[in-house]
Design a protein around this motif. Structure first.
Motif, PDB file in Angstrom:
ATOM      1  N   GLU A 226       0.802  -1.231   0.000  1.00  0.00           N
ATOM      2  CA  GLU A 226       0.000   0.000   0.000  1.00  0.00           C
ATOM      3  C   GLU A 226       0.836   1.284   0.000  1.00  0.00           C
ATOM      4  O   GLU A 226       0.632   2.171  -0.811  1.00  0.00           O
ATOM      5  CB  GLU A 226      -0.891  -0.029   1.234  1.00  0.00           C
ATOM      6  CG  GLU A 226      -2.252   0.612   1.003  1.00  0.00           C
ATOM      7  CD  GLU A 226      -3.089   0.507   2.262  1.00  0.00           C
ATOM      8  OE1 GLU A 226      -3.383   1.560   2.824  1.00  0.00           O
ATOM      9  OE2 GLU A 226      -3.405  -0.636   2.679  1.00  0.00           O
ATOM     10  N   LYS A 227       1.815   1.356   0.913  1.00  0.00           N
ATOM     11  CA  LYS A 227       2.551   2.615   1.065  1.00  0.00           C
ATOM     12  C   LYS A 227       3.434   2.912  -0.143  1.00  0.00           C
ATOM     13  O   LYS A 227       3.499   4.030  -0.625  1.00  0.00           O
ATOM     14  CB  LYS A 227       3.379   2.590   2.346  1.00  0.00           C
ATOM     15  CG  LYS A 227       2.513   2.734   3.576  1.00  0.00           C
ATOM     16  CD  LYS A 227       3.306   3.186   4.756  1.00  0.00           C
ATOM     17  CE  LYS A 227       2.345   3.513   5.890  1.00  0.00           C
ATOM     18  NZ  LYS A 227       2.925   3.359   7.191  1.00  0.00           N
ATOM     19  N   ARG A 228       4.126   1.868  -0.617  1.00  0.00           N
ATOM     20  CA  ARG A 228       4.990   2.077  -1.785  1.00  0.00           C
ATOM     21  C   ARG A 228       4.145   2.397  -3.021  1.00  0.00           C
ATOM     22  O   ARG A 228       4.481   3.297  -3.801  1.00  0.00           O
ATOM     23  CB  ARG A 228       5.854   0.844  -2.036  1.00  0.00           C
ATOM     24  CG  ARG A 228       6.885   1.112  -3.126  1.00  0.00           C
ATOM     25  CD  ARG A 228       7.564  -0.146  -3.565  1.00  0.00           C
ATOM     26  NE  ARG A 228       8.475  -0.652  -2.560  1.00  0.00           N
ATOM     27  CZ  ARG A 228       9.025  -1.872  -2.614  1.00  0.00           C
ATOM     28  NH1 ARG A 228       8.738  -2.687  -3.605  1.00  0.00           N
ATOM     29  NH2 ARG A 228       9.848  -2.269  -1.669  1.00  0.00           N
ATOM     30  N   ASP A 229       3.033   1.685  -3.170  1.00  0.00           N
ATOM     31  CA  ASP A 229       2.143   1.933  -4.321  1.00  0.00           C
ATOM     32  C   ASP A 229       1.620   3.371  -4.286  1.00  0.00           C
ATOM     33  O   ASP A 229       1.510   4.034  -5.324  1.00  0.00           O
ATOM     34  CB  ASP A 229       0.943   0.968  -4.315  1.00  0.00           C
ATOM     35  CG  ASP A 229       1.373  -0.464  -4.609  1.00  0.00           C
ATOM     36  OD1 ASP A 229       2.545  -0.652  -5.008  1.00  0.00           O
ATOM     37  OD2 ASP A 229       0.559  -1.385  -4.428  1.00  0.00           O
ATOM     38  N   ALA A 230       1.299   3.851  -3.076  1.00  0.00           N
ATOM     39  CA  ALA A 230       0.755   5.213  -2.952  1.00  0.00           C
ATOM     40  C   ALA A 230       1.813   6.231  -3.382  1.00  0.00           C
ATOM     41  O   ALA A 230       1.516   7.202  -4.099  1.00  0.00           O
ATOM     42  CB  ALA A 230       0.309   5.471  -1.518  1.00  0.00           C
ATOM     43  N   SER A 231       3.066   6.002  -2.977  1.00  0.00           N
ATOM     44  CA  SER A 231       4.146   6.914  -3.377  1.00  0.00           C
ATOM     45  C   SER A 231       4.338   6.859  -4.899  1.00  0.00           C
ATOM     46  O   SER A 231       4.467   7.903  -5.570  1.00  0.00           O
ATOM     47  CB  SER A 231       5.444   6.548  -2.650  1.00  0.00           C
ATOM     48  OG  SER A 231       6.543   7.154  -3.260  1.00  0.00           O
TER      49      SER A 231
END
Ligand SMILES: C[S@@+](CC[C@H](N)C(=O)[O-])C[C@H]1O[C@@H](n2cnc3c(N)ncnc32)[C@H](O)[C@@H]1O
Length: 373
Positions: A226-231
């Motif tokens: 989630e976090k990497r995809d959001a970035s």
């Protein structure tokens, strides 16, 4: 850079955004935990850092420049003269080697020796070209025809959300580096080596190919998912908005939509933690939209914000900052100004009694309920 590439000049300066487009790096906490110490006296950059920064070993990245005290956003960290300059148009290793050798002849023996101790991520191209490719900075924005070897600036390691911004200052004959946000004592000073906001996987491929490392900065260390995809998505969206904002044909016909795009881009930059030259570029876009539609009030506010961001990244003495101050004082002086257009109003129309939130809504012509991101 491919071994024995026939495009050496371009590769030497292809990377490292300089004049355009953090959280502490994952390992800067480790840097912070060691008390500031004097750097290696054989590293000439250490004569320039004074009480502000020093070059010393940083975990996992060789040497790096580390703050000895808090460095406030906008402080000048260095103004570095090139040891030698190479053209970016030379296409073979042999010629490039000769140019570097000539440059080194003019340097002091200590500096030439120091150059040969720098990282070389392209050993197949020999010590001169390989070391230069790993360490030079382009002298100017995209399409720069020259690159320079700066013995202090080249000690600054990469982070994908850097805390500093470099700029080739032709007027000074120096590469300046400024703090793009407050940098804590003990924190590593970082620049981005990348010319655009690539997603994680592409960043790793490019940094490995051109600089020989896999990045473990705070952004690259975001957990997969989630976090990497959001970035990654934020970066993709920023690039798309940047492209749309560069389309001059929309500036009058789709003026309001463009202003909303500028707002979205600024929000995304903020969410990604990006505080370097991307911010002044976004405010400059917004300034152009306002002035091309005759709105001097909004144009003045955008020019003020562009000025603040430009001064922070380039210094008060920068010619770009002086030019931007002209638009602050007299937005009508900009060549895109037309007094006949849809948003025509004077600088006296800047609202004075709005809350910060209401002011932003006025500035970007946002609907009362705000915009979906
Ligand atoms: C321009 S030099 C930076 C200074 C260099 N670390 C030194 O010791 O002189 C570029 C090289 O530093 C290293 N480097 C830069 N940023 C890094 C990072 N974020 N993580 C790991 N290594 C990095 C890589 O070896 C790269 O080829």
């Amino acid at each position: 850079m491919a071994p024995n590439s026939d495009d050496v000049g371009k590769d030497v300066a292809a990377l490292k955004i300089s004049d355009e487009p953090e959280k502490p790096r994952a390992d800067s906490a480790a840097a912070a935990s060691t008390a500031p110490e004097k750097g290696d006296p054989n590293i000439s950059a250490n004569h320039m850092g004074g009480d502000m920064w020093v070059v010393k070993p940083v975990p996992g990245a060789g040497y790096g420049a580390v703050a000895l005290r808090k460095i406030a956003r906008g402080e000048r960290i260095m103004a570095d003269k090139p040891l030698f300059v190479v053209p970016t148009t030379v296409n073979d290793v042999k010629t490039m080697s000769q140019i570097i050798a000539l440059g080194l002849k003019k340097a002091s023996k200590d500096q030439a020796r120091e150059f040969l101790t720098l990282d070389n991520a392209h050993k197949a191209n020999g010590p001169l070209v390989g070391t230069a490719s790993t360490n030079v900075h382009p002298m100017g924005g995209g399409g720069a025809t020259e690159a320079g070897l700066f013995l202090a600036a080249c000690r600054i390691n990469h982070a994908c959300v850097p805390n500093a911004q470099n700029k080739w200052r032709k007027d000074l004959g120096r590469m300046t580096v400024h703090a793009a946000r407050d940098i804590a004592a003990g924190e590593e000073i970082t620049l981005t080596y990348l010319p655009a906001l690539f997603p994680w996987a592409e960043r790793q491929t490019i940094l490995k190919k051109h600089f020989g490392f896999l990045c473990a900065c705070a952004t690259c260390s975001l957990p997969a998912g989630e976090k990497r995809d959001a970035s990654d998505k934020r970066r993709k969206d920023i690039n798309e908005l940047d492209e749309k904002l560069g389309d001059g044909k929309r500036i009058v016909k789709h003026a309001e939509a463009m202003l909303h795009d500028a707002w979205r881009k600024l929000r995304l930059l903020q969410e990604e933690g990006i505080t370097d030259a991307w911010v002044s570029r976004a405010y400059h876009d917004a300034f152009q939209i306002a002035i091309a539609n005759g709105d001097q009030a909004r144009a003045k506010v955008f020019a003020e914000r562009d000025y603040e961001a430009t001064v922070a990244c380039e210094g008060k003495d920068s010619p770009e900052a002086a030019q931007t101050m002209d638009w602050v004082k007299y937005p009508k002086g900009h060549p895109l100004y037309s007094g006949k257009l849809q948003w025509k109003q004077g600088v006296d129309k800047i609202p004075k009694d709005l809350s910060a939130e209401e002011f932003e809504k006025w500035l970007f012509k946002l609907p009362p309920e705000g915009l979906a991101k």
